[in-house]
Design a protein around this motif. Structure first.
Motif, PDB file in Angstrom:
ATOM      1  N   UNK A  29     -11.739   2.024  -0.214  1.00  0.00           N
ATOM      2  CA  UNK A  29     -10.962   0.908   0.338  1.00  0.00           C
ATOM      3  C   UNK A  29     -10.037   1.382   1.460  1.00  0.00           C
ATOM      4  N   UNK A  30      -9.389   2.513   1.256  1.00  0.00           N
ATOM      5  CA  UNK A  30      -8.512   3.067   2.290  1.00  0.00           C
ATOM      6  C   UNK A  30      -9.334   3.427   3.523  1.00  0.00           C
ATOM      7  N   UNK A  31     -10.495   4.043   3.319  1.00  0.00           N
ATOM      8  CA  UNK A  31     -11.342   4.414   4.457  1.00  0.00           C
ATOM      9  C   UNK A  31     -11.814   3.172   5.212  1.00  0.00           C
ATOM     10  N   UNK A  32     -12.138   2.102   4.504  1.00  0.00           N
ATOM     11  CA  UNK A  32     -12.549   0.860   5.165  1.00  0.00           C
ATOM     12  C   UNK A  32     -11.424   0.289   6.023  1.00  0.00           C
ATOM     13  N   UNK A  33     -10.191   0.326   5.513  1.00  0.00           N
ATOM     14  CA  UNK A  33      -9.056  -0.179   6.303  1.00  0.00           C
ATOM     15  C   UNK A  33      -8.827   0.706   7.519  1.00  0.00           C
ATOM     16  N   UNK A  45      -3.240   4.640  13.635  1.00  0.00           N
ATOM     17  CA  UNK A  45      -1.787   4.690  13.471  1.00  0.00           C
ATOM     18  C   UNK A  45      -1.399   3.702  12.377  1.00  0.00           C
ATOM     19  N   UNK A  46      -1.189   4.230  11.186  1.00  0.00           N
ATOM     20  CA  UNK A  46      -0.797   3.392  10.060  1.00  0.00           C
ATOM     21  C   UNK A  46      -0.088   4.285   9.039  1.00  0.00           C
ATOM     22  N   UNK A  47       0.905   3.749   8.400  1.00  0.00           N
ATOM     23  CA  UNK A  47       1.660   4.498   7.391  1.00  0.00           C
ATOM     24  C   UNK A  47       1.099   4.215   6.004  1.00  0.00           C
ATOM     25  N   UNK A  48       1.307   5.166   5.118  1.00  0.00           N
ATOM     26  CA  UNK A  48       0.825   5.003   3.752  1.00  0.00           C
ATOM     27  C   UNK A  48       1.472   3.802   3.068  1.00  0.00           C
ATOM     28  N   UNK A  49       2.724   3.514   3.404  1.00  0.00           N
ATOM     29  CA  UNK A  49       3.383   2.353   2.792  1.00  0.00           C
ATOM     30  C   UNK A  49       2.694   1.060   3.210  1.00  0.00           C
ATOM     31  N   UNK A  50       2.232   0.996   4.465  1.00  0.00           N
ATOM     32  CA  UNK A  50       1.507  -0.201   4.927  1.00  0.00           C
ATOM     33  C   UNK A  50       0.170  -0.339   4.204  1.00  0.00           C
ATOM     34  N   UNK A  51      -0.521   0.784   4.000  1.00  0.00           N
ATOM     35  CA  UNK A  51      -1.783   0.751   3.264  1.00  0.00           C
ATOM     36  C   UNK A  51      -1.552   0.324   1.815  1.00  0.00           C
ATOM     37  N   UNK A  56      -2.155  -3.534  -2.322  1.00  0.00           N
ATOM     38  CA  UNK A  56      -1.380  -3.891  -3.510  1.00  0.00           C
ATOM     39  C   UNK A  56      -1.485  -2.805  -4.582  1.00  0.00           C
ATOM     40  N   UNK A  57      -1.310  -1.553  -4.135  1.00  0.00           N
ATOM     41  CA  UNK A  57      -1.317  -0.401  -5.035  1.00  0.00           C
ATOM     42  C   UNK A  57      -0.110   0.462  -4.699  1.00  0.00           C
ATOM     43  N   UNK A  58       0.124   1.501  -5.494  1.00  0.00           N
ATOM     44  CA  UNK A  58       1.274   2.371  -5.246  1.00  0.00           C
ATOM     45  C   UNK A  58       0.995   3.304  -4.069  1.00  0.00           C
ATOM     46  N   UNK A  59       2.078   3.787  -3.479  1.00  0.00           N
ATOM     47  CA  UNK A  59       1.929   4.721  -2.367  1.00  0.00           C
ATOM     48  C   UNK A  59       1.336   6.046  -2.858  1.00  0.00           C
ATOM     49  N   UNK A  60       1.603   6.389  -4.112  1.00  0.00           N
ATOM     50  CA  UNK A  60       1.021   7.616  -4.671  1.00  0.00           C
ATOM     51  C   UNK A  60      -0.502   7.509  -4.744  1.00  0.00           C
ATOM     52  N   UNK A  61      -1.025   6.326  -5.080  1.00  0.00           N
ATOM     53  CA  UNK A  61      -2.484   6.131  -5.138  1.00  0.00           C
ATOM     54  C   UNK A  61      -3.087   6.242  -3.737  1.00  0.00           C
ATOM     55  N   UNK A  62      -2.387   5.705  -2.746  1.00  0.00           N
ATOM     56  CA  UNK A  62      -2.854   5.823  -1.361  1.00  0.00           C
ATOM     57  C   UNK A  62      -2.841   7.286  -0.935  1.00  0.00           C
ATOM     58  N   UNK A  63      -1.802   8.000  -1.302  1.00  0.00           N
ATOM     59  CA  UNK A  63      -1.703   9.414  -0.949  1.00  0.00           C
ATOM     60  C   UNK A  63      -2.853  10.213  -1.578  1.00  0.00           C
TER      61      UNK A  63
END
Length: 159
Positions: A29-33, A45-51, A56-63
């Motif tokens: 999902x992150x790769x698709x975005x 150019x996008x921050x992990x908080x925006x992802x 609708x997941x935690x920033x730790x999951x995005x990291x």
């Protein structure tokens, strides 16, 4: 994002081997975005908080997902905070010519992928059938027009 044209050309061979990376659903999902938000040549150019907000997941999951993408080689981890670089073979470009020029540029860093890929390469610039003796539009009678029928069929209206 910048005012440059939206990249639309992607290497189709690369995306056929993407399932070999065995990404978890969050990483995919992150790769698709990231794919949707990239500038030409793969800069995003996008921050992990925006992802995290978008998914609708935690920033730790995005990291963790970005870490998995970096481990597989799909993202370059050597970029400043707030931006990532998608692997040049998976990045989007303005055209095939733009992709080939970027990949052949000696300043383009193409890092290794860490999953089975077979033989990913940029699409060919010319038709592979050139000079092979294969005629893509065979004409069995040497270009002569087909003969017209001698008589017209009788047509009746039903009813």
């Amino acid at each position: 994002m910048s005012d440059s044209p939206v990249p639309g050309f992607r290497n189709p061979d690369a995306f056929e081997v993407l399932p070999n990376a065995c990404l978890n659903t969050t990483a995919r999902d992150v790769f698709d975005i990231l794919q949707a938000r990239q500038e030409p040549c793969g800069l995003v150019r996008i921050r992990q908080t925006d992802l995290a907000k978008r998914l609708n997941i935690s920033q730790a999951a995005v990291s963790r997902a970005i870490g998995q993408l970096k481990d597989k080689g799909l993202l370059n981890g050597r970029h400043r905070q707030g931006s990532v670089l998608i692997h040049p073979l998976f990045a989007a470009y303005e055209s095939l010519a733009h992709m080939l020029n970027h990949l052949s540029d000696p300043d383009t860093f193409v890092w290794p992928l860490n999953f089975p890929t077979g033989n990913i390469r940029p699409p060919r610039t010319s038709d592979a059938r050139t000079n092979t003796g294969f005629d893509p539009n065979p004409d069995p009678d040497g270009g002569e027009d087909a003969p017209a029928p001698e008589t017209r069929p009788n047509l009746r209206l039903a009813g």
